[in-house]
Design a protein around this motif. Sequence first.
Motif, mmCIF file in Angstrom:
data_model
loop_
_atom_site.group_PDB
_atom_site.id
_atom_site.type_symbol
_atom_site.label_atom_id
_atom_site.label_comp_id
_atom_site.label_asym_id
_atom_site.label_seq_id
_atom_site.Cartn_x
_atom_site.Cartn_y
_atom_site.Cartn_z
ATOM 1 N N SER A 352 2.831 -41.345 -16.922
ATOM 2 C CA SER A 352 1.331 -42.101 -16.816
ATOM 3 C C SER A 352 0.765 -42.267 -17.827
ATOM 4 C CB SER A 352 0.589 -41.095 -15.578
ATOM 5 O OG SER A 352 0.209 -40.178 -16.292
ATOM 6 N N ILE A 353 -0.290 -42.975 -17.850
ATOM 7 C CA ILE A 353 -1.133 -43.140 -19.080
ATOM 8 C C ILE A 353 -1.680 -41.656 -19.179
ATOM 9 C CG2 ILE A 353 -3.347 -44.280 -19.997
ATOM 10 C CD1 ILE A 353 -2.481 -46.800 -18.356
ATOM 11 N N LYS A 354 -1.702 -41.228 -20.305
ATOM 12 C CA LYS A 354 -2.249 -39.753 -20.543
ATOM 13 C C LYS A 354 -3.652 -39.589 -20.897
ATOM 14 C CE LYS A 354 1.804 -37.664 -19.934
ATOM 15 N NZ LYS A 354 2.553 -38.597 -19.416
ATOM 16 N N PRO A 355 -4.561 -38.777 -20.614
ATOM 17 C CA PRO A 355 -5.938 -38.494 -21.093
ATOM 18 C C PRO A 355 -5.845 -38.107 -22.578
ATOM 19 C CG PRO A 355 -5.098 -36.558 -20.063
ATOM 20 C CD PRO A 355 -3.897 -37.466 -19.911
ATOM 21 N N ILE A 420 -11.076 -34.725 -16.583
ATOM 22 C CA ILE A 420 -11.189 -33.724 -17.616
ATOM 23 C C ILE A 420 -9.566 -33.335 -17.985
ATOM 24 C CG2 ILE A 420 -12.331 -31.618 -18.794
ATOM 25 C CD1 ILE A 420 -14.796 -32.100 -16.819
ATOM 26 N N ASP A 421 -9.156 -33.597 -18.990
ATOM 27 C CA ASP A 421 -7.813 -33.117 -19.408
ATOM 28 C C ASP A 421 -6.877 -33.824 -18.233
ATOM 29 O OD1 ASP A 421 -8.457 -31.905 -21.614
ATOM 30 O OD2 ASP A 421 -8.812 -30.287 -20.913
ATOM 31 N N ASN A 422 -7.432 -34.732 -17.431
ATOM 32 C CA ASN A 422 -6.448 -35.480 -16.561
ATOM 33 C C ASN A 422 -7.336 -36.727 -16.518
ATOM 34 O OD1 ASN A 422 -8.305 -35.416 -14.263
ATOM 35 N ND2 ASN A 422 -7.929 -33.333 -14.224
ATOM 36 N N MET A 423 -6.481 -37.655 -15.467
ATOM 37 C CA MET A 423 -7.039 -39.103 -15.342
ATOM 38 C C MET A 423 -7.409 -39.129 -14.048
ATOM 39 S SD MET A 423 -6.452 -40.179 -18.540
ATOM 40 C CE MET A 423 -6.314 -42.249 -18.141
ATOM 41 N N VAL A 424 -8.417 -40.292 -14.107
ATOM 42 C CA VAL A 424 -9.155 -40.576 -12.562
ATOM 43 C C VAL A 424 -9.150 -42.367 -12.646
ATOM 44 C CG1 VAL A 424 -11.416 -40.718 -11.378
ATOM 45 C CG2 VAL A 424 -10.621 -38.606 -12.444
#
Length: 498
Positions: A352-355, A420-424
Amino acid sequence: MFKFEKAYPHEVGISSSSILKAIKNLECNEIPMHSLLIMRHGKLAFETYYAPYTENTLHRMFSITKTFTALGISLLYQEGKINLDESITTYFPEYVNNNTHPWIKETTIRNMLQMRTCHASATYKVDMDTDWVESFFTVPPTHKPGTIFHYDTSAAHVMGALIEKLSGMKMLDYLRDRALKYLDFSSDSYIVSDPFGVPIGGSGLMATPMDILKVLYVLSENGTVKCEDGVERQLFPAEFISQATSKISDTIVTGPILSEQQGYGMQIWQNEQGGFVMYGMGGQLAISLPKQDMLIMTTADTQGLAGGNQTIYKAIYECILPALDNEDCAKEAEDAAHTAYKDLFEYASTLSIKPPVIKTYTFNPSEKDYATSSINLAYKIMDNNLGFTKMRLISNPHEKKGVLTLEQEGKNVFNIPFGIDNMVESVFPVYDYNCYTGSTWLSSNVLYIRSHIVSECVGSVHFEIYIQEKDVTVFMKKIEETYFKEFNGHLYGTLISE
């Protein structure tokens, strides 16, 4: 339905471990990849997509569009509707008068295909509020046509307009009707139009990576394809394809990176491996490697990353190519459990696109620790030329999410959810473009938010938020070609007691 036959990588001499190595190399170099497709010996050996992208997501292909414009021109030529060596002004007399520069009148369609026009850059960018096609004929030229290679996107734009003018059809509909229907090209694909309704023939194509891989395959077969009904069809003129994919123009002086210094055919680049590339800004790369009998398609967003496209090439050339037909492939072929392929498949399924990622986190003892506590802070923004008046930052480290709200008084409200340290995944307000947003705390009082735009626009919007006890300083940067201009610059705000 037109589909490629599939094979395990080792069945076509590609090591699964080498593909995994390339993927991890790109991750280590923080390249935001969106897809990777690999073919060899006419078989699809690998295909993966980085969330939120899927195989069905239409992606902006940017300058890969130019190749499609050239293919449209080839069909007009085949039908006898144009002469490649005739002046472009012959077909647009409405833009020609006694003041038209002689070099513009000397510019032929062939010059335009070869990027040897009389302009050194896209003419419509001089004033994007006026007729983009007309600008090609009115902006003063810089040099004699048919000589020096310069990347002139306005040439492709004019050729796109020419296709619609002479065919009486939308450019992509014309290509579908004559050729792309035999490839089962996505029915919902389209070309973004300029403000005057003309297809952006230099950068507007919205299509899937598989759509592009199919066209790359046809080009590698010199315009022919064996269709579902078993009939071999010549979709595009072979002589035209042969010229388009060859080196005609030198680009060593004008090409900014190594991969763009190998030469140019007709709306198609050459590459370091003796093949050709349909090349689009930001990592949209359709790569033909004839010596290896290999085709590779990538989509990504390398905008703002110095040498980002070259990093993609390097991962392919240095991780995958040296391992072709080597002992690893032999070992993988003997492994009945397909262990290496399973490792690759399992890893690819998580992509996935990373944070944003930082190597070291800094605790600032002189400031309050905002990173580990839930916050809901509102600010009055001081006068600024971007029009913002209020800001609110909500951050919940326990739920690993937050919301940034920016208001323009009497105009727009931007509510931007972020992980926060992940994606939405959400929709970027006002613009209504899908986006994928993540953040990380750079230090105990500095938050970095990055929103990836996943739509007709491919790019990103960045926020660095420096929080102090009574005020906030924000730096905003957008990395996108056309829009999001309000997110470029600095904001200063004072805390509102609520």
